[in-house]
Scaffold this active site. Structure first.
Site, PDB file in Angstrom:
ATOM      1  CG  HIS A 124      -1.896   1.052   1.354  1.00 24.31           C
ATOM      2  ND1 HIS A 124      -1.585   2.346   1.701  1.00 24.31           N
ATOM      3  CD2 HIS A 124      -3.230   1.021   1.167  1.00 24.31           C
ATOM      4  CE1 HIS A 124      -2.707   3.068   1.728  1.00 24.31           C
ATOM      5  NE2 HIS A 124      -3.708   2.289   1.391  1.00 24.31           N
ATOM      6  CG  ASP A 201       0.450  -2.135   6.435  1.00 27.49           C
ATOM      7  OD1 ASP A 201       0.395  -1.498   5.367  1.00 27.49           O
ATOM      8  OD2 ASP A 201      -0.539  -2.287   7.185  1.00 27.49           O
TER       9      ASP A 201
END
Ligand SMILES: Cc1ncc(COP(=O)(O)O)c(CN[C@@H]2CONC2=O)c1O
Length: 407
Positions: A124, A201
Site C-alpha cells: 500500500h 503493516d
C-alpha cells in the site's frame, strides 16, 4: 456452509440493515473500512454524553474517568497484540501515520548513505512513500521485493537481496489489493539474520485473526482502528521498547514533554513521547469497545466463515465467463479482486452500486503492483464475518446483470 450464526451477528451492525438503490445493501468493501457494532457506537456516544474531559493531569472526576478509560483502551490493545507492556502501544491517526512516524523518527536516526530499505512490490502507498521520504532524507535507498503473477512475494529473490546494508524490511501482513497473506515469520527471521529491523503493516490482518507480536518478534506492528470495527482517525504503532526509547520524538507539543524552557526541552517517557497534543480519546475508547466485541466472538469460527465465503465466491468467479481473478495466492484473507473482460473496473463498480452492492474499484493505493500487472486497477470484493452466502449470490447476480451493460 459454516455454523457461524451470522444473522445474530448482523443484528449488532445497524448500518447493514438499509436499502441502497431500492435493494438491501450488500456491503463488500470491508478491506476499505469495516462497519461498527452497536457496542462501539454506544461506547463513543456514552463517552461524549457522560465522561468527556481532557486526559492526564486533570484534577476532577470527569478527567479521572476519561483518563482511566483512555488508558484501559491502550491496555486492551496491548493484550490484543500480546505486547509486553501498554507503554509500547503508541496512538496515531492510523496505519499511515504509524508508518510515517517510524520512517521519520527511527529512519532519520538510523539510516545513512548506502543503507537499504526493502518493501514488497505489492505494498500500500502508506508503506512505500514514507520510506521514499526517509531514503531521500538520509541517502539510503528503497528497493522493491519482487512479487509473482499470483501475488506472492518471491522469497528466493528476497533472500538474495538481503545483506548487511539492509537496515529495514517493511511488508504487509496481508495485501489490501489481492488478499495475499505474506510469510512474515520467515521474512522476520531472514531480515533479523542480517541485522535488519522489520515493520509489519497489519492493517488488513488484525480483523481476521489474533496477532502475537512477541511470537512474531517483529520490531514494529501497525494498524488502524477503522480496519478493526473501530472508528476512523485512530491508529496503533506497536514497537519494541528499546527501539521506541532510542527514537527521537515525532511531533512537538504538550504531553510529549517533561520540561519546556527556551534553554531547552526534555521529553516524556513512553508512550507519551510520541503523543503530542490532545489525543483521540473517544476513538481510543471506541477501539477498546471493538476489541471487547471481538474478544466475546468466536474468532476462529468467524475466520472460518470468512474463508468459506471466499471459497464460495472464488468458485462462482471461476464459473463466471469473462471474469478474471487478480491475486491467486494459495493463502489469502477474504479479499477477491477481479476484472470483467473488456470493462474498466470503475464502470463495473458503478453498475454493482446501482444494484445495492458496495465494492471498491481502482488501484487500492497499490499502483506499483497494478502497473506490474499492467491493469488500471481491479474490482475488489472484501468479506467480513457479518457477510452471508446469500450476499455472495447477490454479488454474482449483479455481476451478470452488469455484464449485459458492458459487453
Ligand atoms: C495494507 C494497508 N496499509 C495501510 C493502509 C492505510 O490505512 P489508513 O488509511 O487507515 O491510514 C491501508 C488502508 N486500506 C485502504 C483504504 O481504503 N481501501 C484500502 O484498501 C491498507 O489496506
Amino acid at each position: 456452509k459454516s455454523g457461524f450464526d451470522v444473522e445474530r451477528i448482523r443484528a449488532d451492525f445497524p448500518i447493514l440493515h438499509q436499502q441502497v438503490n431500492g435493494q438491501p445493501l450488500v456491503y463488500l468493501d470491508n478491506a476499505a473500512t469495516t462497519q461498527k457494532p452497536e457496542q462501539v457506537i454506544a461506547a463513543i456516544s456514552d463517552y461524549y454524553r457522560t465522561d468527556n474531559s481532557n486526559v492526564h493531569r486533570g484534577a476532577h472526576a470527569l478527567a479521572d474517568r476519561a483518563t482511566v478509560k483512555f488508558e484501559a483502551a491502550r491496555e486492551k490493545v496491548a493484550q490484543f497484540l500480546n505486547a509486553p507492556a501498554a507503554k509500547q502501544i503508541i496512538w496515531t491517526r492510523g496505519t499511515t501515520e504509524s508508518i510515517n512516524l517510524v520512517a521519520a523518527s527511527w529512519g532519520k536516526a538510523n539510516l545513512k548513505p548506502g543503507d537499504r530499505i526493502l518493501v514488497s512490490a505489492m505494498e500500500h502507498h502508506a508503506n512505500i512513500v514514507p520510506w521514499q521520504f526517509a531514503a531521500q532524507a538520509t541517502g539510503a535507498t528503497l528497493e522493491p521485493i519482487p512479487v509473482d503473477a499470483h501475488g506472492n512475494i518471491n522469497m528466493l529473490a528476497f533472500d538474495s537481496m538481503l545483506d548487511s546494508h539492509v537496515k529495514m524490511v517493511a511488508v504487509g501482513h496481508v495485501s489490501n489489493a489481492m488478499g495475499t497473506i505474506n510469510p512474515i515469520e520467515k521474512i522476520i527471521t531472514l531480515a533479523h539474520a542480517v541485522g535488519a529491523r522489520v515493520l509489519i503493516d497489519g492493517a488488513q490482518a488484525v480483523s481476521h485473526w489474533a496477532v502475537d507480536v512477541q511470537k512474531l518478534n517483529c520490531d514494529f506492528y501497525v494498524f488502524s482502528a477503522h480496519k478493526l470495527f473501530g472508528p476512523t482517525g485512530l491508529g496503533v504503532l506497536y514497537g519494541k521498547e528499546d527501539l521506541l526509547n532510542s527514537m527521537p520524538p515525532y511531533q512537538g507539543g504538550g504531553e510529549m514533554i517533561e520540561t519546556v524552557s527556551f534553554a531547552g526541552t526534555t521529553f516524556n517517557q513512553l508512550p507519551y513521547k510520541f503523543e503530542a497534543g490532545t489525543p483521540d480519546i473517544a476513538g481510543a475508547i471506541g477501539l477498546g469497545a471493538a476489541i471487547d466485541y471481538l474478544n466475546a466472538l468466536d474468532r476462529v469460527a468467524a475466520a472460518e466463515h470468512e474463508q468459506a465465503l471466499l471459497a464460495y465466491a472464488e468458485e462462482k468467479a471461476r464459473a463466471t465467463s469473462g471474469l478474471t481473478l487478480v491475486g491467486t495466492a494459495p493463502h489469502k484473507t477474504s479479499v477477491m479482486s477481479f476484472l470483467i473482460d473488456g470493462a474498466h473496473p470503475a464502470d463495473v463498480g458503478v453498475l454493482l452500486d446501482k444494484q445495492g452492492v458496495a465494492v471498491r474499484t481502482g488501484n487500492h493505493c497499490a499502483q506499483p503492483i497494478m502497473d506490474q500487472f499492467a491493469i488500471p486497477g481491479t474490482v475488489r470484493a472484501s468479506f467480513s464475518f457479518y457477510n452471508t452466502f446469500a450476499e455472495v449470490d447477490r454479488l454474482f447476480a449483479a455481476i451478470e446483470k452488469a455484464k449485459t451493460f458492458l459487453v
